[in-house]
Scaffold this active site. Structure first.
Site, PDB file in Angstrom:
ATOM      1  N   GLU A  43     -93.577 -33.298  42.212  1.00 51.32           N
ATOM      2  CA  GLU A  43     -93.530 -32.221  41.582  1.00 51.32           C
ATOM      3  C   GLU A  43     -94.486 -31.548  40.711  1.00 51.32           C
ATOM      4  O   GLU A  43     -95.372 -32.074  40.208  1.00 51.32           O
ATOM      5  CB  GLU A  43     -92.085 -32.400  40.744  1.00 51.32           C
ATOM      6  CG  GLU A  43     -91.537 -31.086  39.792  1.00 51.32           C
ATOM      7  CD  GLU A  43     -90.494 -31.805  38.840  1.00 51.32           C
ATOM      8  OE1 GLU A  43     -89.680 -30.860  38.422  1.00 51.32           O
ATOM      9  OE2 GLU A  43     -90.583 -32.957  38.274  1.00 51.32           O
ATOM     10  N   LYS A 112     -84.802 -26.026  42.636  1.00 45.03           N
ATOM     11  CA  LYS A 112     -84.154 -26.929  41.647  1.00 45.03           C
ATOM     12  C   LYS A 112     -83.069 -26.393  41.315  1.00 45.03           C
ATOM     13  O   LYS A 112     -82.892 -25.201  40.521  1.00 45.03           O
ATOM     14  CB  LYS A 112     -85.334 -27.325  40.332  1.00 45.03           C
ATOM     15  CG  LYS A 112     -84.765 -28.375  39.837  1.00 45.03           C
ATOM     16  CD  LYS A 112     -86.132 -28.818  38.811  1.00 45.03           C
ATOM     17  CE  LYS A 112     -85.686 -30.189  37.907  1.00 45.03           C
ATOM     18  NZ  LYS A 112     -86.943 -30.592  37.013  1.00 45.03           N
ATOM     19  N   CYS A 153     -86.423 -33.790  41.239  1.00 42.73           N
ATOM     20  CA  CYS A 153     -86.357 -34.599  39.749  1.00 42.73           C
ATOM     21  C   CYS A 153     -84.971 -34.569  39.346  1.00 42.73           C
ATOM     22  O   CYS A 153     -84.220 -35.435  39.821  1.00 42.73           O
ATOM     23  CB  CYS A 153     -87.465 -33.887  38.799  1.00 42.73           C
ATOM     24  SG  CYS A 153     -87.751 -34.669  37.316  1.00 42.73           S
TER      25      CYS A 153
END
Length: 254
Positions: A43, A112, A153
């Site tokens: 990331e 995301k 994440c």
């Protein structure tokens, strides 16, 4: 699902974007030279991770970083999961992962979905939603080896996303992630084991290497199937021969 080698690249991220891109390109080449067919970057691999950095490092896609990823995938004939970068689009910022095929063409773009907002008194406060906008779609792609689902994440915390990928036939879930020194030791490995166990899939995570001098200190410990971890500091590749029943794995630092 057929056997293949997966490389998870944990690399040191600096404030100089050109250096980060050059380092990532070199490590992708090295991973491919050792037989990797799918390569995963961390990331925010091209910039420091932090709300005060996102707008400064943000790019359009296609742009500088995605061009480097495209070239690296084509030059090395690998499927390249490009970690994530800050993306600017239509006046909004996103935390975005691009995936490129061995021909250098972009296969997908995952934004995301679940933004990382946390406030642990006395330890850490971080609010991605102060600067970023969320994505709203699933992202999966086919390879000759298996179908792969992509999250970033904090997406990993949400079991439903992994379940949806599993139901759509994904056998490998990849999560570029930058857990920190509070959430990392508590949840990083636990969540990966949970997603793998619940869905009977492989799970691979790629973190930036830990930098104690950074404003946001990443936990590190990039992992494949939650059973073999990188160390805390060095840039490493975690290789796993990915196949049903295979237990061959290797870690190499450099």
């Amino acid at each position: 699902m057929s056997k293949f080698r997966l490389a998870v690249i944990q690399l040191q991220v600096s404030s100089v974007k050109a250096d980060n891109l050059s380092r990532a390109r070199r490590l992708v080449k090295e991973a491919a030279g050792q037989g990797s067919k799918v390569v995963l970057l961390p990331e925010c691999f091209n910039s420091p991770y932090g709300t005060n950095f996102f707008s400064r490092y943000a790019e359009k896609i296609p742009g500088e970083s995605s061009q480097v990823l495209s070239e690296a995938a084509k030059e090395n004939k690998v499927y390249l999961v490009g970690g994530s970068i800050p993306e600017e689009d239509g006046g909004k910022l996103y935390n975005t992962c691009t995936v490129f095929g061995p021909d250098g063409e972009m296969i997908l773009k995952h934004r995301k979905i679940h933004l990382f907002d946390i406030d642990v008194p006395g330890k850490i406060r971080f609010q991605e939603s102060e600067t970023l906008s969320p994505g709203n779609s699933l992202s999966l792609f086919d390879t000759p080896f298996c179908k792969v689902g992509v999250g970033i994440c904090y997406d990993m915390r949400f079991a439903e996303l992994a379940q949806l990928y599993s139901r759509k036939g994904c056998r490998l879930l990849v999560y570029p992630g930058a857990f920190n020194m509070t959430t990392g030791p508590a949840h990083w490995e636990l969540l990966q084991r949970g997603r793998a166990l619940d869905n009977q899939v492989y799970v691979a995570t790629a973190s930036p290497a830990r930098d104690e001098a950074a404003s946001y200190v990443a936990w590190g410990h990039s992992t494949v199937q939650t059973k073999k971890k990188a160390g805390r500091d060095k840039a490493v590749k975690v290789f796993r021969e990915t196949a049903c029943g295979s237990k061959t794995r290797r870690i190499q630092g450099f």
